[in-house]
Scaffold this motif. Structure first.
Motif, PDB file in Angstrom:
ATOM      1  N   VAL A  16      50.432  44.992  34.142  1.00  0.00           N
ATOM      2  CA  VAL A  16      49.129  45.515  34.559  1.00  0.00           C
ATOM      3  C   VAL A  16      49.205  47.031  34.460  1.00  0.00           C
ATOM      4  N   ILE A  17      48.399  47.604  33.587  1.00  0.00           N
ATOM      5  CA  ILE A  17      48.449  49.040  33.338  1.00  0.00           C
ATOM      6  C   ILE A  17      47.284  49.706  34.048  1.00  0.00           C
ATOM      7  N   GLY A  18      47.585  50.360  35.148  1.00  0.00           N
ATOM      8  CA  GLY A  18      46.561  51.012  35.959  1.00  0.00           C
ATOM      9  C   GLY A  18      46.668  50.580  37.405  1.00  0.00           C
ATOM     10  N   GLY A  19      47.001  51.505  38.288  1.00  0.00           N
ATOM     11  CA  GLY A  19      47.247  51.162  39.682  1.00  0.00           C
ATOM     12  C   GLY A  19      46.124  51.550  40.619  1.00  0.00           C
ATOM     13  N   GLY A  20      44.888  51.579  40.110  1.00  0.00           N
ATOM     14  CA  GLY A  20      43.747  51.783  40.992  1.00  0.00           C
ATOM     15  C   GLY A  20      43.447  50.512  41.767  1.00  0.00           C
ATOM     16  N   ALA A  21      42.261  50.458  42.366  1.00  0.00           N
ATOM     17  CA  ALA A  21      41.917  49.310  43.210  1.00  0.00           C
ATOM     18  C   ALA A  21      41.880  48.018  42.402  1.00  0.00           C
ATOM     19  N   TRP A  22      41.197  48.020  41.235  1.00  0.00           N
ATOM     20  CA  TRP A  22      41.047  46.788  40.477  1.00  0.00           C
ATOM     21  C   TRP A  22      42.349  46.376  39.798  1.00  0.00           C
ATOM     22  N   GLY A  23      43.103  47.344  39.299  1.00  0.00           N
ATOM     23  CA  GLY A  23      44.390  47.016  38.710  1.00  0.00           C
ATOM     24  C   GLY A  23      45.325  46.381  39.719  1.00  0.00           C
ATOM     25  N   ILE A 139      42.500  41.004  21.456  1.00  0.00           N
ATOM     26  CA  ILE A 139      41.906  41.851  22.493  1.00  0.00           C
ATOM     27  C   ILE A 139      40.954  41.003  23.324  1.00  0.00           C
ATOM     28  N   GLY A 140      41.079  41.092  24.628  1.00  0.00           N
ATOM     29  CA  GLY A 140      40.217  40.322  25.517  1.00  0.00           C
ATOM     30  C   GLY A 140      39.742  41.135  26.693  1.00  0.00           C
ATOM     31  N   THR A 141      39.129  40.462  27.653  1.00  0.00           N
ATOM     32  CA  THR A 141      38.669  41.118  28.869  1.00  0.00           C
ATOM     33  C   THR A 141      38.656  40.119  30.018  1.00  0.00           C
ATOM     34  N   VAL A 142      38.735  40.644  31.231  1.00  0.00           N
ATOM     35  CA  VAL A 142      38.549  39.865  32.460  1.00  0.00           C
ATOM     36  C   VAL A 142      37.422  40.559  33.213  1.00  0.00           C
ATOM     37  N   THR A 143      36.323  39.857  33.422  1.00  0.00           N
ATOM     38  CA  THR A 143      35.151  40.509  33.988  1.00  0.00           C
ATOM     39  C   THR A 143      34.362  39.535  34.853  1.00  0.00           C
ATOM     40  N   GLY A 144      33.515  40.075  35.706  1.00  0.00           N
ATOM     41  CA  GLY A 144      32.696  39.223  36.556  1.00  0.00           C
ATOM     42  C   GLY A 144      32.323  39.910  37.844  1.00  0.00           C
ATOM     43  N   PRO A 145      31.653  39.204  38.745  1.00  0.00           N
ATOM     44  CA  PRO A 145      31.198  39.788  40.013  1.00  0.00           C
ATOM     45  C   PRO A 145      32.349  39.920  41.000  1.00  0.00           C
ATOM     46  N   THR A 146      32.974  41.083  41.011  1.00  0.00           N
ATOM     47  CA  THR A 146      34.174  41.271  41.834  1.00  0.00           C
ATOM     48  C   THR A 146      34.179  42.626  42.516  1.00  0.00           C
ATOM     49  N   PHE A 147      34.536  42.637  43.771  1.00  0.00           N
ATOM     50  CA  PHE A 147      34.943  43.852  44.449  1.00  0.00           C
ATOM     51  C   PHE A 147      36.447  43.761  44.660  1.00  0.00           C
ATOM     52  N   ALA A 148      37.161  44.829  44.350  1.00  0.00           N
ATOM     53  CA  ALA A 148      38.617  44.796  44.361  1.00  0.00           C
ATOM     54  C   ALA A 148      39.180  44.431  45.730  1.00  0.00           C
ATOM     55  N   THR A 149      38.590  44.976  46.791  1.00  0.00           N
ATOM     56  CA  THR A 149      39.130  44.717  48.128  1.00  0.00           C
ATOM     57  C   THR A 149      39.064  43.238  48.477  1.00  0.00           C
ATOM     58  N   GLU A 150      37.958  42.589  48.126  1.00  0.00           N
ATOM     59  CA  GLU A 150      37.825  41.168  48.432  1.00  0.00           C
ATOM     60  C   GLU A 150      38.753  40.326  47.564  1.00  0.00           C
ATOM     61  N   THR A 151      38.898  40.699  46.301  1.00  0.00           N
ATOM     62  CA  THR A 151      39.799  39.975  45.411  1.00  0.00           C
ATOM     63  C   THR A 151      41.238  40.088  45.896  1.00  0.00           C
ATOM     64  N   ALA A 152      41.648  41.299  46.237  1.00  0.00           N
ATOM     65  CA  ALA A 152      43.022  41.515  46.707  1.00  0.00           C
ATOM     66  C   ALA A 152      43.280  40.806  48.026  1.00  0.00           C
ATOM     67  N   ALA A 153      42.241  40.685  48.851  1.00  0.00           N
ATOM     68  CA  ALA A 153      42.387  40.016  50.143  1.00  0.00           C
ATOM     69  C   ALA A 153      42.366  38.495  50.025  1.00  0.00           C
ATOM     70  N   GLY A 154      42.106  37.980  48.830  1.00  0.00           N
ATOM     71  CA  GLY A 154      42.136  36.541  48.625  1.00  0.00           C
ATOM     72  C   GLY A 154      40.830  35.825  48.880  1.00  0.00           C
ATOM     73  N   HIS A 155      39.703  36.547  48.847  1.00  0.00           N
ATOM     74  CA  HIS A 155      38.413  35.881  48.993  1.00  0.00           C
ATOM     75  C   HIS A 155      38.131  35.048  47.742  1.00  0.00           C
ATOM     76  N   PRO A 156      37.462  33.904  47.864  1.00  0.00           N
ATOM     77  CA  PRO A 156      37.113  33.116  46.678  1.00  0.00           C
ATOM     78  C   PRO A 156      36.317  33.957  45.681  1.00  0.00           C
ATOM     79  N   THR A 157      36.799  34.000  44.442  1.00  0.00           N
ATOM     80  CA  THR A 157      36.251  34.876  43.419  1.00  0.00           C
ATOM     81  C   THR A 157      36.256  34.144  42.085  1.00  0.00           C
ATOM     82  N   ALA A 158      35.190  34.323  41.295  1.00  0.00           N
ATOM     83  CA  ALA A 158      35.126  33.727  39.963  1.00  0.00           C
ATOM     84  C   ALA A 158      34.910  34.813  38.925  1.00  0.00           C
ATOM     85  N   VAL A 159      35.586  34.683  37.783  1.00  0.00           N
ATOM     86  CA  VAL A 159      35.481  35.660  36.712  1.00  0.00           C
ATOM     87  C   VAL A 159      35.369  34.936  35.368  1.00  0.00           C
ATOM     88  N   THR A 160      35.040  35.700  34.346  1.00  0.00           N
ATOM     89  CA  THR A 160      35.097  35.202  32.977  1.00  0.00           C
ATOM     90  C   THR A 160      36.239  35.895  32.245  1.00  0.00           C
TER      91      THR A 160
END
Length: 371
Positions: A16-23, A139-160
């Protein structure tokens, strides 16, 4: 012929390249899924915090990170042995970082670009930028309705998860499928797509539309106003996606409508929050207490409309936001111009355009936003 029931093979080692919230959030997801994760950061002190179990104290304060994340400031070490790469740096750095990754990562390791936007001056989507910088790689992407804090905290999250590779490869063996399996956890649910333009346009345009929604709420307008902007903003997404070869169906999925709804409805979104503060009357230099906060929608407003103009399509909400954030037009004047535009039909097949009969009333309705 028997149906292919082989389980897809996950990527066991992910960089994972990038240590911000989403990374950091994506690194957490991959670690919880059982992957070996190396997280590259620029800041050595922050890497030390994560290694010591204190978490990402700068971007995800208070969020406990799972074990299995190995932070490093050495890019070569982060990429050593990686089966796949998640590139999670700002959109303005994607070209440089993709080139560096392409020079070092193992041959065949796909790069999933998680930045959202359109490159200035070239009009290229982020996947196209990475493909130019790291030729020969999937080359691909991971995207969708996500806030990093909720994803990192383990809230149910769906992405494409989408990828350009695999036209001649069975769907279960494609890079997008393998990355989806690599990230799936009890809370993180990926879907798979092969429509890169469709999912990427949504990620770029939604930031711009969120600024418009934030301005309206900051100015005291309600849910009717937001619903109108979201709905017509979705139409702008579809228009641009289809022009770039994407499918309208994709734009109504997680990477388009889902991300749009989230970003346009919460002050957790920096784009919405920026617009909200502008709608309250703060100048561009006063928002966020004058701190240098990255608001991708300000940049996207220019790159999205530049591309739309080049392609000969009309994106009036995006143009309105550009007029405010880039051209310095007073907010009330910009919204009045949009709201007083000719009345048209929603079904495109119905050819109709009528001059707005109440232009003066529209101008008066929005004049207070000029401050």
């Amino acid at each position: 012929m028997r149906p292919d029931t082989r389980p897809p093979q996950p990527y066991e080692q992910i960089a994972v390249i990038g240590g911000g919230a989403w990374g950091t959030a994506l690194a957490s997801v991959a670690a919880r899924s059982g992957r070996h994760v190396r997280l590259w950061l620029r800041d050595e002190a922050l890497a030390d915090d994560i290694a010591a179990g204190r978490g990402n104290t700068r971007y995800l304060e208070g969020i406990e990170l799972p074990r299995g994340i190995h932070p490093t400031t050495d890019l070569a070490r982060a990429l050593d042995g990686a089966d796949a790469v998640l590139l999670v740096t700002p959109s303005t750095t994607v070209r440089d970082m993709a080139q560096r990754i392409g020079d070092v990562a193992a041959p065949g390791a796909p790069i999933f670009v998680c930045a959202k936007g359109i490159e200035a001056h070239t009009g290229l989507l982020m996947s196209e930028v990475a493909a130019e910088a790291a030729p020969g790689r999937a080359i691909g992407t991971v995207t969708g309705p996500t806030f990093a804090t909720e994803t990192a905290a383990g809230h149910p999250t769906a992405v494409t998860v989408a990828c350009t590779s695999g036209v001649r490869v069975p769907p279960r063996d494609r890079a997008a499928t393998r990355m989806a399996i690599s990230l799936a956890t009890g809370a993180f649910r990926p879907y798979v797509s092969n429509d890169m333009p469709g999912v990427e346009v949504g990620g770029a345009v939604k930031n711009v539309i969120a600024i418009a929604c934030g301005i309206l709420e900051g100015a005291g307008f309600g849910e009717n106003s937001r619903a109108a902007i979201i709905t017509r903003g979705l139409d702008e997404m579809k228009e641009l996606a289809v022009k770039l070869g994407g499918a309208r169906e994709t734009v109504t999925g997680l990477g388009g409508l889902g991300d749009l709804m989230l970003t346009c409805s919460s002050r957790q979104s920096r784009n919405f929050s920026y617009g909200f503060q502008r709608g309250q009357g703060l100048g561009d230099e006063e928002v966020f207490g004058g701190k240098p906060v990255v608001v991708e929608g300000r940049h996207n407003a220019i790159t999205v409309t530049d591309l739309a103009r080049l392609l000969g399509i009309t994106m009036p909400i995006s143009e309105m936001v550009r007029a405010i954030v880039a051209d310095g037009e007073p907010i009330g004047d910009a919204f009045a111009t949009y709201w007083a535009a000719p009345i048209r039909a929603e079904p495109r097949a119905l050819d109709l355009e009528i001059a707005h009969p109440a232009i003066e009333a529209v101008t008066k309705r929005f004049e207070d936003l000029n401050g």
